[in-house]
Motif scaffolding. Structure first.
Motif, PDB file in Angstrom:
ATOM      1  N   ALA A  70       7.785   8.310  -8.237  1.00 14.48           N
ATOM      2  CA  ALA A  70       7.890   7.321  -7.162  1.00 14.48           C
ATOM      3  C   ALA A  70       8.218   5.954  -7.729  1.00 14.48           C
ATOM      4  CB  ALA A  70       6.578   7.260  -6.389  1.00 14.48           C
ATOM      5  N   PHE A  84      12.660   3.176  -3.506  1.00 13.08           N
ATOM      6  CA  PHE A  84      11.778   2.217  -2.819  1.00 13.08           C
ATOM      7  C   PHE A  84      10.924   2.881  -1.750  1.00 13.08           C
ATOM      8  CE2 PHE A  84      13.791   1.736   1.321  1.00 13.08           C
ATOM      9  CZ  PHE A  84      15.070   2.212   1.090  1.00 13.08           C
ATOM     10  N   ALA A  85      11.157   4.168  -1.500  1.00  7.86           N
ATOM     11  CA  ALA A  85      10.407   4.931  -0.509  1.00  7.86           C
ATOM     12  C   ALA A  85      10.710   6.400  -0.779  1.00  7.86           C
ATOM     13  CB  ALA A  85      10.819   4.535   0.907  1.00  7.86           C
ATOM     14  N   SER A 154       8.287  -1.688  -3.155  1.00  8.71           N
ATOM     15  CA  SER A 154       8.461  -2.242  -1.811  1.00  8.71           C
ATOM     16  C   SER A 154       7.172  -2.939  -1.414  1.00  8.71           C
ATOM     17  CB  SER A 154       8.722  -1.136  -0.781  1.00  8.71           C
ATOM     18  OG  SER A 154       9.881  -0.424  -1.086  1.00  8.71           O
ATOM     19  N   THR A 155       7.277  -4.202  -1.057  1.00  5.64           N
ATOM     20  CA  THR A 155       6.092  -4.921  -0.611  1.00  5.64           C
ATOM     21  C   THR A 155       6.556  -6.090   0.255  1.00  5.64           C
ATOM     22  OG1 THR A 155       4.062  -6.025  -1.364  1.00  5.64           O
ATOM     23  CG2 THR A 155       6.007  -6.316  -2.743  1.00  5.64           C
ATOM     24  N   ASN A 156       5.671  -7.004   0.559  1.00 13.57           N
ATOM     25  CA  ASN A 156       6.128  -8.147   1.354  1.00 13.57           C
ATOM     26  C   ASN A 156       5.332  -9.394   1.048  1.00 13.57           C
ATOM     27  OD1 ASN A 156       4.048  -8.651   3.655  1.00 13.57           O
ATOM     28  ND2 ASN A 156       4.262  -6.422   3.528  1.00 13.57           N
ATOM     29  N   PHE A 161       9.802  -8.871   4.054  1.00 16.98           N
ATOM     30  CA  PHE A 161       9.876  -7.634   3.288  1.00 16.98           C
ATOM     31  C   PHE A 161      10.681  -7.876   2.012  1.00 16.98           C
ATOM     32  CE2 PHE A 161      11.904  -3.476   2.480  1.00 16.98           C
ATOM     33  CZ  PHE A 161      10.761  -2.765   2.212  1.00 16.98           C
TER      34      PHE A 161
ATOM     35  N   PRO B   6       0.521   7.356  -1.107  1.00 18.66           N
ATOM     36  CA  PRO B   6       0.924   8.397  -2.066  1.00 18.66           C
ATOM     37  C   PRO B   6       2.207   8.038  -2.814  1.00 18.66           C
ATOM     38  CG  PRO B   6       0.549   9.330   0.123  1.00 18.66           C
ATOM     39  CD  PRO B   6       0.490   7.843   0.272  1.00 18.66           C
ATOM     40  N   TYR B   7       3.014   7.138  -2.246  1.00 20.79           N
ATOM     41  CA  TYR B   7       4.241   6.725  -2.926  1.00 20.79           C
ATOM     42  C   TYR B   7       4.029   5.453  -3.745  1.00 20.79           C
ATOM     43  CZ  TYR B   7       9.164   5.878  -3.864  1.00 20.79           C
ATOM     44  OH  TYR B   7      10.360   5.685  -4.499  1.00 20.79           O
ATOM     45  N   ARG B  11      -2.645  -0.434  -2.250  1.00 19.15           N
ATOM     46  CA  ARG B  11      -2.118  -1.660  -1.647  1.00 19.15           C
ATOM     47  C   ARG B  11      -3.141  -2.218  -0.671  1.00 19.15           C
ATOM     48  NH1 ARG B  11       3.541  -2.268  -2.064  1.00 19.15           N
ATOM     49  NH2 ARG B  11       4.140  -1.307  -4.040  1.00 19.15           N
ATOM     50  N   ASP B  12      -3.042  -3.529  -0.472  1.00 18.18           N
ATOM     51  CA  ASP B  12      -3.941  -4.200   0.463  1.00 18.18           C
ATOM     52  C   ASP B  12      -3.686  -3.698   1.885  1.00 18.18           C
ATOM     53  OD1 ASP B  12      -5.797  -6.849   0.431  1.00 18.18           O
ATOM     54  OD2 ASP B  12      -4.707  -6.674   2.328  1.00 18.18           O
ATOM     55  N   GLU B  15      -0.734  -4.562   4.305  1.00 17.79           N
ATOM     56  CA  GLU B  15       0.600  -3.941   4.292  1.00 17.79           C
ATOM     57  C   GLU B  15       0.705  -2.751   5.246  1.00 17.79           C
ATOM     58  OE1 GLU B  15       2.150  -2.933   0.459  1.00 17.79           O
ATOM     59  OE2 GLU B  15       2.044  -4.983  -0.296  1.00 17.79           O
ATOM     60  N   GLY B  60       5.590  -1.735   3.176  1.00 18.31           N
ATOM     61  CA  GLY B  60       5.946  -1.169   1.868  1.00 18.31           C
ATOM     62  C   GLY B  60       7.018  -0.127   2.039  1.00 18.31           C
ATOM     63  N   CYS B  61       6.685   1.136   1.715  1.00 18.31           N
ATOM     64  CA  CYS B  61       7.699   2.197   1.758  1.00 18.31           C
ATOM     65  C   CYS B  61       7.951   2.698   3.177  1.00 18.31           C
ATOM     66  CB  CYS B  61       7.273   3.349   0.866  1.00 18.31           C
ATOM     67  SG  CYS B  61       5.841   4.257   1.494  1.00 18.31           S
ATOM     68  N   ALA B  63       6.385   4.793   4.941  1.00 23.13           N
ATOM     69  CA  ALA B  63       5.994   6.175   5.221  1.00 23.13           C
ATOM     70  C   ALA B  63       4.775   6.195   6.147  1.00 23.13           C
ATOM     71  CB  ALA B  63       5.661   6.893   3.922  1.00 23.13           C
ATOM     72  N   PHE B  81       0.911  12.038   2.849  1.00 18.95           N
ATOM     73  CA  PHE B  81       2.022  11.845   3.771  1.00 18.95           C
ATOM     74  C   PHE B  81       1.736  12.576   5.073  1.00 18.95           C
ATOM     75  CE2 PHE B  81       4.420  11.368  -0.315  1.00 18.95           C
ATOM     76  CZ  PHE B  81       4.695  10.026  -0.158  1.00 18.95           C
ATOM     77  N   ARG B  83       3.944  13.673   7.074  1.00 19.54           N
ATOM     78  CA  ARG B  83       4.894  14.786   7.152  1.00 19.54           C
ATOM     79  C   ARG B  83       4.211  16.063   6.657  1.00 19.54           C
ATOM     80  NH1 ARG B  83      10.149  13.589   3.922  1.00 19.54           N
ATOM     81  NH2 ARG B  83      10.614  12.390   5.767  1.00 19.54           N
TER      82      ARG B  83
END
Ligand SMILES: [Zn+2]
Lengths: 200, 92
Positions: A70, A84-85, A154-156, A161, B6-7, B11-12, B15, B60-61, B63, B81, B83
């Motif tokens: 990832a 990024f995802a 990927s963050t913001n 973004f 998971p990716y 994170r805070d 997000e 973020g991603c 997902a 995920f 999915r």
């Protein structure tokens, strides 16, 4: 693409882009800020199960081999790629026209291609205090073992973004929406004042 | 509060966007079973403890994730995920 008459692309940062040294630079410049202005910024996405085929296409078209995992990525100077995802990648080229190179090979069965060349602005922060300034902006770990060379995140920052790629031990490339880029740039300049910064 | 995507990794919570109770069973779109629709829209377990939830890593991603969160301590017990099925191992 060079033979085409392309209009000159204007920078959204232009009114606030002031080359030279700024802030507390009497004791040295600890970060260098610049806009890299790549000709091509693409977003590629694979359908579920098609990720490996897309990675192979990226390798054939750009010559860049994505590492496993990832957020893995790599850069060669003129070109860069990072995840990024899940199943999604940003691909960047100094030259224009990279979308055309992918258009025929990413078939509808494999995934999608979105040309964001005019939709994103690329900002580079480099220097011994780059990690320090970035850590004030984003709540992620910028230390080299946690954020390896070439990797993407990927963050913001306050709802702006951002995709970030580490393109050097003390260098990061930040991709933000073009419409937010000037605001982000001004904030980044303010954040860099304390360490002394140079705009190139 | 940290959620481990998971990716993206930890994170805070800022997000992430809460997408609701992960125990809901959406009826088939053509279903005329009013009780099933009523349960989908209104019935919630509201447990004091482990709870199945759907979150999106919107900052973020992007997902969608299934998360088990303890509603008393805010401890995140698991993330995955969304999915591949939304049922997680929390109380349901
Ligand atoms: Zn994520």
């Amino acid at each position: 693409m060079a033979e085409q008459q392309l209009p000159e692309r204007q920078s959204p940062l232009e009114p606030d882009y002031h080359p030279g040294s700024h802030g507390n630079f009497e004791h040295g410049v600890d970060v260098i800020l610049s806009e890299t202005r790549p000709g091509s910024i693409l977003q590629l996405a694979a359908w579920p199960g098609e990720e490996k085929r897309l990675i192979e296409i990226i390798r054939k078209v750009t010559g860049l081999t994505l590492p496993d995992g990832a957020g893995g990525g790599t850069s060669s100077g003129a070109r860069a790629v990072f995840g990024f995802a899940p199943g999604k990648f940003t691909v960047v080229d100094e030259a224009e026209g990279l979308a055309a190179a992918f258009a025929g090979v990413i078939t509808p069965a494999i995934g999608t291609l979105t040309d964001l060349s005019h939709g994103r602005t690329a900002i580079r922060i480099a220097g011994p205090k780059a990690e320090w300034v970035m850590a004030k902006f984003f709540a992620i770990d910028f230390a080299l073992p946690a954020f390896p060379l070439g990797a993407g995140r990927s963050t913001n920052h306050h709802d702006i973004f951002a995709q970030i790629q580490r393109t050097g031990a003390d260098q990061f490339d930040i991709y933000v929406f073009r419409s937010f880029a000037r605001s982000f740039w001004k904030a980044l300049c303010h954040a860099s004042e304390e360490v002394g910064y140079e705009v190139q | 509060m940290l959620i481990t995507c998971p990716y993206c990794g930890p994170r805070d919570v800022i997000e992430f966007t809460y997408q609701g109770d992960g125990n809901r069973e959406r009826p088939q779109p053509a279903s005329q079973d009013l009780d099933a629709w009523n349960a989908y829209v209104y019935d919630r377990l509201n447990p004091a403890g482990d709870h199945n939830e759907i979150w999106q890593h919107s900052g973020g991603c992007r997902a969608h994730l299934r998360v088990v969160r303890n509603t008393i301590t805010h401890e995140i017990l698991s993330t995955a995920f969304a999915r591949g099925g939304h049922k997680a191992e929390g109380r349901s």
